[in-house]
Design an enzyme around this catalytic site. Structure first.
Site, PDB file in Angstrom:
ATOM      1  N   GLU A  75       8.612  -0.984 -28.086  1.00 58.44           N
ATOM      2  CA  GLU A  75       9.687  -0.425 -28.890  1.00 58.44           C
ATOM      3  C   GLU A  75       9.152   0.053 -30.225  1.00 58.44           C
ATOM      4  OE1 GLU A  75      13.626  -2.454 -28.267  1.00 58.44           O
ATOM      5  OE2 GLU A  75      13.576  -2.543 -30.451  1.00 58.44           O
TER       6      GLU A  75
ATOM      7  N   ASP B  75      10.853   1.067 -33.833  1.00 58.55           N
ATOM      8  CA  ASP B  75      12.169   0.940 -34.469  1.00 58.55           C
ATOM      9  C   ASP B  75      12.256   1.439 -35.897  1.00 58.55           C
ATOM     10  OD1 ASP B  75      13.257  -0.574 -32.388  1.00 58.55           O
ATOM     11  OD2 ASP B  75      12.535  -2.447 -33.248  1.00 58.55           O
TER      12      ASP B  75
ATOM     13  N   GLU C 217      15.284   0.775 -38.626  1.00 59.32           N
ATOM     14  CA  GLU C 217      16.565   0.099 -38.832  1.00 59.32           C
ATOM     15  C   GLU C 217      17.011   0.337 -40.265  1.00 59.32           C
ATOM     16  OE1 GLU C 217      16.589  -3.673 -35.776  1.00 59.32           O
ATOM     17  OE2 GLU C 217      15.332  -3.788 -37.539  1.00 59.32           O
TER      18      GLU C 217
ATOM     19  N   GLN D 270      13.948  -0.616 -42.551  1.00 61.54           N
ATOM     20  CA  GLN D 270      13.009  -1.538 -41.923  1.00 61.54           C
ATOM     21  C   GLN D 270      12.423  -0.856 -40.700  1.00 61.54           C
ATOM     22  OE1 GLN D 270      13.471  -5.880 -41.604  1.00 61.54           O
ATOM     23  NE2 GLN D 270      13.911  -5.549 -39.447  1.00 61.54           N
TER      24      GLN D 270
ATOM     25  N   ARG E  72       6.471  -7.306 -36.622  1.00 61.18           N
ATOM     26  CA  ARG E  72       5.634  -6.377 -37.370  1.00 61.18           C
ATOM     27  C   ARG E  72       6.490  -5.558 -38.341  1.00 61.18           C
ATOM     28  NH1 ARG E  72       3.543  -5.803 -32.065  1.00 61.18           N
ATOM     29  NH2 ARG E  72       1.499  -6.786 -31.895  1.00 61.18           N
TER      30      ARG E  72
ATOM     31  N   SER F 116      24.699 -11.164 -40.324  1.00 61.88           N
ATOM     32  CA  SER F 116      24.097 -12.491 -40.400  1.00 61.88           C
ATOM     33  C   SER F 116      22.720 -12.443 -41.070  1.00 61.88           C
ATOM     34  CB  SER F 116      23.965 -13.074 -38.988  1.00 61.88           C
ATOM     35  OG  SER F 116      23.105 -12.260 -38.222  1.00 61.88           O
TER      36      SER F 116
ATOM     37  N   ARG G  26       4.278 -16.747 -43.694  1.00 63.92           N
ATOM     38  CA  ARG G  26       5.009 -16.647 -42.437  1.00 63.92           C
ATOM     39  C   ARG G  26       4.110 -16.882 -41.222  1.00 63.92           C
ATOM     40  NH1 ARG G  26       7.514 -10.867 -40.595  1.00 63.92           N
ATOM     41  NH2 ARG G  26       8.216 -11.422 -38.495  1.00 63.92           N
TER      42      ARG G  26
END
Ligand SMILES: *[C@@H]1O[C@H](CO)[C@@H](O)[C@H](O)[C@H]1NC(C)=O
Length: 301
Positions: A112, A114, A116, A129, A140, A205, A287
């Protein structure tokens, strides 16, 4: 004897003709420059009542309200090429809304690419994003602020995808590059054909200030508008990817000059990363518990 030669020449000519015809046929089937008509190239995947069409099919809007969001997808699946979409994002109060514009293989070992667009409270900036899934793994993310208000006018958001690199662009300015480092063991989307999808949904959320700003339904409906798209990509013809991987003239994106950024593009990308970037997973060692993904130590672009 003379007859024989003439017949042989005829057969040769016929063969050449056949090869040329097949070549043309293959080119016209396998590579597409889209019609620009949403009714011809896209279908509704989610909530027809929340997809608004212009009479001529040249524009479409996606609507989000308390009942539903909306989604569309391309009829064809592609393997490499470039997709451009002009988008005007949800104006005014858009906190909690997410418009996703992406290529996806929709397989369990998903590939994918993306975009966003994360909405915000009135007057506060959108975040773009970007993310890449390869062989089912993502994590990523990169995030940037835009240098303009994306709700005032249409702007062009593009994905260039070839065997060498994936380039995300905003009005032709590269904002991110993901290079093919498959030879060094880094996953890269290169086998699975993908369709083009757009969806508008409730992401409150997590989307805006980490989920602190919620959707305000009194401000609904939220509407994002699309127009003037271009799908200049290789249709995965009969599931045979060989043609899409070749650097034939129609597959311009596979040519050498598109294997890296041009010097001016490089300069623009550095500008974006210096002044507009707010998050890069490759800088987030916390992270990843100090084990950053492999590509983070390899050349970015
Ligand atoms: C929304 O605005 C706030 C305040 O300016 C900012 O911190 C945040 O990054 C913006 N975007 C999102 C999606 O949270």
């Amino acid at each position: 004897m003379v007859h024989n030669i003439i017949i042989r020449r005829l057969i040769l000519l016929l063969n050449i003709g056949l090869v040329v015809c097949l070549g043309l046929f293959q080119v016209s089937v396998a590579s597409v420059v889209s019609t620009g008509d949403f009714n011809k190239d896209f279908f509704v995947t989610w909530s027809p009542s929340h997809v608004i069409n212009s009479a001529d099919g040249r524009s479409r809007s996606l609507k989000l309200d308390q009942q539903s969001g909306a989604g569309i997808a391309s009829n064809q699946m592609f393997l490499f090429g470039q997709v451009d979409m002009q988008i005007k994002l949800v104006p005014g109060y858009s906190a909690g809304t997410v418009l996703a514009y992406y290529l996806t293989s929709d397989q369990p070992n998903r590939d994918e690419i993306d975009f966003e667009f994360l909405g915000n409270v009135t007057g506060q900036p959108y975040i773009i994003q970007t993310n890449i899934y390869a062989d089912g793994f993502d994590n990523r993310e990169e995030r940037i602020y835009l240098w303009f208000d994306p709700t005032k006018d249409f702007h062009t958001y593009s994905i260039l995808w070839n065997l060498h690199q994936i380039v995300f662009m905003v009005d032709k300015i590269p904002i991110r590059v993901y290079k093919n480092h498959a030879d060094k063991g880094v996953p890269y989307p290169r086998w699975q054909p993908m369709s083009v999808k757009l969806t508008l949904w409730n992401g409150d959320s997590w989307a805006t200030r980490g989920g602190r700003d919620k959707i305000d339904w009194t401000k609904a409906p939220f509407i994002a508008s699309l127009t003037n798209y271009k799908l200049d990509a290789c249709v995965n013809w009969r599931g045979n990817p060989k043609f899409c991987r070749s650097s034939s003239p129609t597959n311009w994106w596979n040519q050498y000059s598109f294997s890296t950024l041009s010097p001016s593009h490089r300069k623009w990308l550095r500008w974006v990363r210096k002044y507009h970037m707010i998050y890069d997973y490759c800088n987030d060692s916390q992270r990843f518990h100090n084990h950053l993904p492999k590509e983070c130590s390899l050349p970015k672009y």
